[in-house]
Design a protein around this motif. Sequence first.
Motif, PDB file in Angstrom:
ATOM      1  N   PRO A   1     -51.832 -11.368 -65.280  1.00  0.00           N
ATOM      2  CA  PRO A   1     -53.227 -10.931 -65.492  1.00  0.00           C
ATOM      3  C   PRO A   1     -53.600  -9.705 -64.674  1.00  0.00           C
ATOM      4  O   PRO A   1     -54.505  -8.954 -65.034  1.00  0.00           O
ATOM      5  N   THR A   2     -52.890  -9.489 -63.546  1.00  0.00           N
ATOM      6  CA  THR A   2     -53.181  -8.333 -62.705  1.00  0.00           C
ATOM      7  C   THR A   2     -52.601  -7.041 -63.269  1.00  0.00           C
ATOM      8  O   THR A   2     -52.852  -5.968 -62.736  1.00  0.00           O
TER       9      THR A   2
ATOM     10  N   VAL B   1     -56.487 -14.187 -54.643  1.00  0.00           N
ATOM     11  CA  VAL B   1     -55.529 -13.366 -53.907  1.00  0.00           C
ATOM     12  C   VAL B   1     -54.879 -14.237 -52.835  1.00  0.00           C
ATOM     13  O   VAL B   1     -55.563 -14.935 -52.072  1.00  0.00           O
TER      14      VAL B   1
ATOM     15  N   GLU C   1     -49.339  -6.563 -63.369  1.00  0.00           N
ATOM     16  CA  GLU C   1     -47.986  -6.464 -62.833  1.00  0.00           C
ATOM     17  C   GLU C   1     -46.977  -7.024 -63.838  1.00  0.00           C
ATOM     18  O   GLU C   1     -47.264  -7.983 -64.554  1.00  0.00           O
TER      19      GLU C   1
END
Length: 439
Positions: free
Chosen positions: A274-275, A417, A277
């Motif tokens: 989702p980030t 995070v 990456e």
Amino acid sequence: MTHALSRYLTLLRNFPDLTTEAQRAQYIVEPHRHFTRSSPLTFRRTVAFILQLVRKSTAVELHDFFGSLGRAPVTKSAFAQRWRAIRPAFFRDFFYRSVQDFYTCFGHARRWRSHLLFAVDGTGQTLPREQWIGQAFGFHQNQHDKVPSTRILLTYDLLNRIILRADLHTQHSGEIRHAYPNVEHLPQRAIYIYDRGYAGYGLPFLHRRHGSDCIIRLPVTMSPEVVDFVRSGQPDRLITVPLLGRALRTLRQLGLRPEERHPLELRLVRVELPTGEVEVLLTTLMHRRRFHHRRIGELYGLRWGVETGISHLKSYLQLALISAYTQPGVEQDLWSTFWFYNVQSACLLDRERAKKARTQHRYYSYRINRNVTAGLIKRWLPTLFLEGIWRWRARTKVLLDELLTHLEPYRPRPGRVRIRRIMRSQDRHVYEPNYRSAF
């Protein structure tokens, strides 16, 4: 209590019966002297006491243990003399017996498309600060100090929460070097999941050779093939790579003779987080329709279960609180903790259907609290080994009903995070949010 659990516990209950002289010689130091006369600390009682995990003062634990039997407690000196007479090999073999009997008795053990699903990962464990323990298990050393510690390589059943295998090694040898020789002895018809610390082509070669499959996370810059795959944007790709370098050398050190540049057909799978990456997974699951690339990503996501299992060993079962200050005593405690974890998992699996029936109309999905139930099982264990057959069966049914009263809702939370913390020595056992010791 289901027939599977009843049979499983019966087999475990019978293991401490050393019926032959060969067994006594294998597991007892000087068997002609120890456990030969009448004593409050018989072999079965000593084993039962160690297996229930001594985490408080030994004298207090002995008081509680013998109080549950309706007898006066022995001194901790008497107990120390007894446990020294039992070889650590007994608890190691008892742990592996708990694994073998689980898959024998629980034919309905959870599988993913008829495959068992395992994760392989390691963790470090600080040990009592005694020089002789460090000489036996190794030291963790920095510029200021060196501390006795060991590394533990776990092979963990993600769906059934069973520790299949545990390998102890020093800090000076990498986990991957111990994972290589294990592959030959692991069950077939199974999928093994590794993180980036095991990246390479040696493990896929071994899994394919011995009839199992694997999924390994790769660094996105590991090789030109991986870099080109990331740039392509493809969801998956079949590749053929030559066997070279460290993987080839390690395989030859194991006594295998693969040809240099032996072609290895593998599959790369792209996973987008989702980030934004990108992760790359290497797998031997080649069938694209049966093992869709999205399913490969989902399987790797299940690998977090081994991290949760390690957390339970260290937090709930308090693995660092070793009760002995000798090398055999440390080994006994480690193997006893692994054995205890498997017995708890078997009891919780037995209650799974009853738990679903009880919570099917609730808004959240529920799970049984492993911390509280560990404390309940600890207090029940003497019954398993020391009571008559009818009494231990009746007490076990009461225990299983009690497990279902300790349910907690599983509330999925949004991704957060990750905040890395440095866990020093036994800090984990000083404070945990929303957690209190049940031992």
